[in-house]
Design a protein around this motif. Structure first.
Motif, PDB file in Angstrom:
ATOM      1  N   VAL A   1       2.078   4.036   9.016  1.00 49.46           N
ATOM      2  CA  VAL A   1       1.815   3.196   7.924  1.00 49.46           C
ATOM      3  C   VAL A   1       0.391   2.426   8.025  1.00 49.46           C
ATOM      4  O   VAL A   1      -0.489   2.433   7.236  1.00 49.46           O
ATOM      5  N   PRO A   2       0.147   1.640   9.162  1.00 47.57           N
ATOM      6  CA  PRO A   2      -0.884   0.807   9.325  1.00 47.57           C
ATOM      7  C   PRO A   2      -2.300   1.708   9.480  1.00 47.57           C
ATOM      8  O   PRO A   2      -3.120   1.489   8.775  1.00 47.57           O
ATOM      9  N   VAL A   3      -2.028   2.861  10.011  1.00 42.68           N
ATOM     10  CA  VAL A   3      -3.407   3.666  10.161  1.00 42.68           C
ATOM     11  C   VAL A   3      -3.865   4.388   8.892  1.00 42.68           C
ATOM     12  O   VAL A   3      -4.784   4.273   8.463  1.00 42.68           O
TER      13      VAL A   3
ATOM     14  N   VAL B   1      -1.035  10.402   7.785  1.00 50.63           N
ATOM     15  CA  VAL B   1      -1.908   9.441   7.631  1.00 50.63           C
ATOM     16  C   VAL B   1      -3.054  10.437   7.133  1.00 50.63           C
ATOM     17  O   VAL B   1      -3.984   9.746   5.984  1.00 50.63           O
ATOM     18  N   TRP B   2      -3.157  11.525   6.932  1.00 46.79           N
ATOM     19  CA  TRP B   2      -4.118  12.625   6.556  1.00 46.79           C
ATOM     20  C   TRP B   2      -4.060  12.256   4.911  1.00 46.79           C
ATOM     21  O   TRP B   2      -4.745  12.375   3.996  1.00 46.79           O
ATOM     22  N   GLN B   3      -2.739  11.831   4.282  1.00 44.93           N
ATOM     23  CA  GLN B   3      -2.607  11.661   3.080  1.00 44.93           C
ATOM     24  C   GLN B   3      -2.924  10.274   2.523  1.00 44.93           C
ATOM     25  O   GLN B   3      -1.854   9.421   1.920  1.00 44.93           O
ATOM     26  N   PHE B   4      -4.041   9.688   2.911  1.00 48.64           N
ATOM     27  CA  PHE B   4      -4.167   8.116   2.723  1.00 48.64           C
ATOM     28  C   PHE B   4      -4.792   8.254   0.875  1.00 48.64           C
ATOM     29  O   PHE B   4      -5.040   6.948   0.728  1.00 48.64           O
ATOM     30  N   GLY B   5      -4.874   9.233   0.217  1.00 49.26           N
ATOM     31  CA  GLY B   5      -5.641   9.158  -0.997  1.00 49.26           C
ATOM     32  C   GLY B   5      -5.106   8.244  -1.854  1.00 49.26           C
ATOM     33  O   GLY B   5      -5.740   7.689  -2.485  1.00 49.26           O
TER      34      GLY B   5
ATOM     35  N   ASN C   1       0.550  -2.143  -1.626  1.00 50.56           N
ATOM     36  CA  ASN C   1       0.336  -0.549  -0.846  1.00 50.56           C
ATOM     37  C   ASN C   1       1.357  -0.747   0.564  1.00 50.56           C
ATOM     38  O   ASN C   1       2.211   0.250   0.753  1.00 50.56           O
ATOM     39  N   LEU C   2       1.454  -1.843   1.204  1.00 48.92           N
ATOM     40  CA  LEU C   2       2.195  -1.940   2.373  1.00 48.92           C
ATOM     41  C   LEU C   2       3.766  -1.747   2.370  1.00 48.92           C
ATOM     42  O   LEU C   2       4.162  -1.186   2.709  1.00 48.92           O
TER      43      LEU C   2
END
Lengths: 285, 314, 432
Positions: free
Chosen positions: B101-103, B185-189, B236-237
């Protein structure tokens, strides 16, 4: 001179910026591109883990063998099922969420705050908690192995979308409602004639997000659908990895690629609206 | 004549009744409840009742496929306490949540900031960066991801070419979590889009004022933009944390929970108990504990948030 | 407003359509009996089973059978759901775990007595092994098979290891696998698809049953009987003679077995799976010749593995037309034309006259499975009605996905593994 240098420096920054952002972007989409190119590669080439995006032999056959599906049930059926489920639940969520949003955003009544708080907190309930009893209820009603558990719940609104539409509705001036009421509208027609059409960007955002959630939904179909004839695309894709036959990676990637097309096309069309429809002002309280 | 009068009266009464009815129907409360009805019904039927059922079942030995069930008191909760697999799942899930989550948020925020520049093509970039999120939940991507990280797969080969030597990701319970975290992480969109919308809403004057005061870009980012975004960061968090706790598909498809249960997320473990081993009672108990844990984590985030969120208006 | 109405109408139409799709087949004609049948298996099995259903309908126009299929896991999920709702398919496929579903099965005794199902072409032995439960015949075997090892003789020769012979021991097996791994750089052995089954056999050769007839007990009370198995398992992976968990993860089915690709010298399988395995290997390299042999044993232990029923079709209690279902069962096991389509894909047919027709038609790979079963018969392998337990799946998952992984990764010792499995199994069966 100094001016010139400033201009070159600015240009350089822009170039560095573009190079950096583009390279990183390429890395981001590489897995997707690799999958698409895999849909045209032979099994051997895929398994060898070659980095190249250009197939050594172009195997268009992957699409025909993949499309044929399993034991006479083709991907045509799976796509149709996915379309039916996704469209119905999209229509359901969009309509019902806008109704509820109208109630919460425009009406002042006893219990509104409580209901609104409940709605916000439902966003935080882990799906796992209600998954099991929901399954047992649908099971007792005899709705397992039908599309009902995957579509009907959408007609009761989604907290996330209600919230999203409410945020947008706040930006519609209340004077509009009042003017319409003077013109002889009542509070129902105000919604249908005035508010609903103005919600378009938010509704489009809702529809896009819900459509691809429903399209990608895996756990729901996994739990509720048993007959291959009712499988959605995501369930069917898993069959490639599961049925006891050589995993045909080429065919699997071909169908995976196809499965992403509807979502992708929709995204291209509505890309602009997606950001427009999200209004963060409300989050800031 | 008389008859006419009565009909007149009736018509009048009717009109009055209709008017009264329409006045009633136009009360805020009535309109409000009518429009909120879908949510109220849905909440009762699809949330509240199931939750109570689930609570009840957690005290029974309900087994799918077997007729009848009986009250077992706290047996399921006691079993959970002694269930090493359950604790392992919790550990794995927490590791996943706290690492991914943080990344993911940092990426979403940085990329959103970088893409607010008014250069040409920024729209295209944003779409590109959003693409993984758009399709990332798909089973298709999970299938590809497993293939990329498999021994002899693309990632393995890249690392080998880089001289690091191939890493056998799925050969160790610790390493196997890495591909799954990277996929998340890859899906941070989604986070990126909400941050982008938030940055767009920050009044230009704030930034200009800071620039006039001689702040450089980093200072502007940390002193102006970041504080303005804290409410969105909080939102978001919370949402991303809850979603991460529910992660299921990746593990189900890519690793099946292995090796040595190194990726056996709690959602997967609950699913297996409920649907593979038919222990509905036990699974219900676990899902309640999960609810309490997620609620506590969310509660902690919200509690501490008062110290680090700033609200601009009012 | 109009647009919304249109949308609503569309929604309604689509909703009705989807309901129609899920609705059961409507009875247009009262004389036609509709039955449902379900099975698990591979793509090939789906295709040939469907062919037999069509053939049956051609010859029995008054009975229409709809087939449903799934992979193994999906099948049992679906069956469990239906069982809970007493809505099981008229005919459903079951393996040795049939006791779990015993309440949903109609015994066939009455149909056999009345002559609807003809079992005159088989022996009592075959009926017993498959499928007798407290004197009731709960199904007719779809075919028999036995567990064994497929191997590549050429790889044994290349590594200078003697080819396996009946009576070889687990020590021989371990030695062969490790030697092949060292000599050829390939795995000596592929995967045990389900270590719980292999270990159960390993224990049975020592006359120890894992499960007990009483579902709340285990068949043994000393965990140390499992230690030799775990020790062997750990040695094999640590010597790179078997895939580690990460590599094993990629091996999901028999046609994807490393033996098919020449990456291992042996594969563990049920004899009916040999056909698919050998065909797949030869599709890649037509010069490959694979063979089958018995499982290793302990010194002085029973040489041949038991011949078991691979699976059967049972008739469900909630079926409205059990006679029609029985009629199909009779067709399924006795009709020569149907079995010519099936070609013993589910195991060697138990009916003498069917075998008589199929055997001469057998390809080399199919013939190998006949020879294998014959050999077991000559070696004096027993026929076994295998014990199971309703909680089996949970214990097997623990053994396969937890214990074995940790064991071969060196996280626990064989002794710890044995103790953990024992404690876990004992606890889980206590919930029965």
């Amino acid at each position: 001179m100094t001016n010139q240098r400033a201009v070159t420096k600015r240009r350089l920054t822009i170039i560095v910026y573009h190079v950096f952002v583009a390279i990183f972007g390429f890395i981001m989409v590489y897995p997707v591109l690799w999958m698409i190119s895999g849909s045209l590669k032979t099994n051997v080439e895929i398994v060898s883990g070659a980095l190249t995006l250009i197939p050594r032999y172009w195997r268009w056959d992957n699409f025909t063998t993949g499309w044929a599906g399993f034991a006479g049930v083709s991907f045509g059926t799976f796509f149709r099922n996915s379309f039916i489920i996704s469209s119905i639940s999209t229509i359901g969520v969009t309509l019902s969420s806008s109704f509820v949003a109208y109630s919460f955003a425009r009406m002042r009544f006893k219990g509104r705050v409580i209901l609104f708080t409940i709605m916000l907190s439902t966003m935080m309930i882990p799906g796992q908690v209600i998954m099991i009893p929901q399954f047992l209820i649908f099971h007792r009603l005899g709705f397992v192995n039908t599309f009902i558990p995957l579509t009907v719940p959408a007609f009761f609104g989604g907290a996330f979308f209600i919230f999203l539409i409410m945020q947008f509705m706040v930006s519609i001036p209340k004077e509009l409602d009042e003017a319409a009421i003077c013109d002889g509208c009542n509070k129902y027609t105000v919604f249908f004639r005035i508010i609903f059409p103005l919600l378009k960007p938010a509704l489009i955002t809702t529809a896009i997000i819900q459509f691809y959630w429903a399209w990608d939904n895996f756990m729901g179909p996994l739990i509720y659908l048993n007959s291959p004839r009712l499988f959605t695309v995501s369930l069917a894709l898993r069959l490639f990895a599961d049925t006891a036959s050589i995993t045909d990676y080429g065919a699997m990637f071909a169908m995976s690629t196809l499965s992403l097309v509807p979502v992708f096309v929709m995204f291209l069309f509505f890309n602009k609206h997606l950001v427009e429809g999200i209004n963060t002002s409300g989050i800031k309280g | 004549m008389k008859a006419d009068k009565t009909t007149d009266k009736k018509v009048q009464e009717g009109a009055e009744r209709r008017a009264r009815f329409s006045r009633f129907m136009n009360k805020d409360a009535v309109v409000g409840y009518i429009f909120a009805l879908p949510f109220i019904i849905g909440f009762l039927g699809l949330m509240l009742i199931p939750m109570f059922m689930s609570l009840y079942y957690s005290f029974t030995n309900l087994t799918l496929g077997r007729i009848g069930h009986s009250w077992v008191g706290f047996a399921n909760y006691v079993r959970m306490f002694n269930d090493a697999r359950f604790w392992n799942s919790m550990g794995v899930t927490f590791r996943f949540v706290f690492l991914s989550v943080p990344v993911r948020m940092v990426f979403g925020l940085l990329v959103a900031y970088v893409l607010t520049r008014k250069y040409k093509g920024v729209h295209g970039y944003r779409a590109t960066y959003y693409l993984p999120t758009l399709i990332g939940g798909s089973i298709a991507v999970a299938l590809v991801w497993g293939q990329l990280f498999q021994r002899g797969g693309v990632v393995y080969n890249i690392l080998e070419m880089a001289g690091i030597g191939g890493v056998h990701w799925f050969g160790s319970p610790v390493l196997a979590l890495v591909p799954l975290i990277l996929m998340n992480v890859w899906q941070f969109g989604a986070a990126m889009i909400i941050f982008a919308a938030g940055i767009k809403d920050i009044p230009e004057t704030y930034i200009e004022a800071a620039a006039i005061d001689g702040a450089n870009k980093f200072q502007i980012f940390f002193k102006v933009i970041l504080p303005c975004l804290t409410p969105i960061i909080l939102y978001n968090l919370v949402m991303q944390t809850i979603a991460a706790f529910m992660t299921f598909t990746q593990a189900f498809i890519i690793t099946g929970g292995g090796p040595a249960e190194g990726t056996n997320f709690i959602a997967l473990y609950i699913y297996n108990h409920a649907f593979s081993w038919r222990n509905m009672g036990y699974a219900s108990a676990m899902s309640w504990i999960l609810l309490i844990i997620v609620a506590s984590v969310t509660g902690v985030i919200l509690k501490t948030s008062k110290r680090w969120t700033f609200y601009t208006n009012e | 407003m109009k647009k919304i109405l249109k949308l609503l109408v569309c929604a309604a139409i689509i909703a009705v359509m989807s309901l129609g799709l899920s609705a059961c087949s409507s009875d247009d004609d009262d004389d036609i009996i509709h039955l449902t049948i379900a099975w698990w298996g591979s793509q090939h099995r789906h295709d040939i089973t469907q062919e037999v259903l069509d053939l049956f309908n051609e010859q029995h126009p008054h009975i229409v059978i709809t087939g449903e299929f799934a992979d193994g896991t999906g099948y049992f999920n679906s069956l469990d759901t239906r069982a809970a709702a007493s809505d099981v398919w008229d005919l459903f496929q079951l393996g040795s775990n049939y006791p779990v579903y015993i309440d949903h099965i109609v015994p066939l005794n009455e149909f056999i007595a009345s002559g609807i199902i003809d079992i005159s072409n088989t022996t009592q032995d075959f009926i017993d092994i498959t499928t007798t439960h407290n004197g009731d015949i709960v199904g007719i075997s779809n075919g028999v098979n036995a567990w064994g090892l497929a191997y590549d003789p050429a790889m044994f020769d290349a590594a200078g290891v003697p080819r396996p012979v009946p009576g070889w021991t687990w020590a021989d097996f371990e030695h062969a696998a490790i030697t092949i791994a060292e000599a050829l750089g390939h795995w000596g052995m592929g995967v045990f698809t389900n270590d719980a089954i292999t270990m159960t056999q390993f224990m049975a050769q020592m006359d120890v049953d894992f499960w007990h007839e009483d579902p709340t007990q285990l068949g043994f009370d000393d965990p140390s009987v499992m230690v030799p198995y775990f020790r062997m398992r750990q040695n094999l992976v640590m010597a790179n003679a078997m895939p580690d968990p990460g590599d094993a993860m990629g091996i999901t089915d028999i046609e994807g077995d490393p033996l098919v690709f020449g990456n291992s010298a042996m594969a563990y399988l049920a004899s009916n799976q040999f056909i698919a395995l050998a065909n797949a290997a030869q599709a890649l390299d037509s010069s490959r010749e694979l063979a089958m042999t018995v499982l290793p044993t302990h010194p002085g232990g029973q040489i041949a593995s038991d011949i078991v029923s691979s699976q059967m079709f049972s008739i469900s209690r909630n079926s409205a037309h059990p006679e029609a279902a029985a009629e199909f069962l009779n067709f399924w096991v006795n009709n020569v034309e149907a079995n010519e389509i099936l070609q013993g894909e589910r195991g060697i047919p138990i009916m003498e006259h069917v075998r008589g027709v199929l055997r001469p038609q057998a390809t080399a790979n199919i013939a190998e499975t006949y020879a294998f079963i014959d050999m077991l018969g000559e070696l004096g392998g027993g026929t076994a009605n295998v014990l199971g337990n309703p909680r089996q799946a949970e214990v097997e998952d623990f053994l396969n996905d937890n214990i074995i992984d940790r064991l071969v990764l060196g996280m626990i010792t064989p002794e710890e593994a044995a103790q953990e499995v024992f404690d876990f199994a004992l606890q889980v069966v206590s919930f029965n």
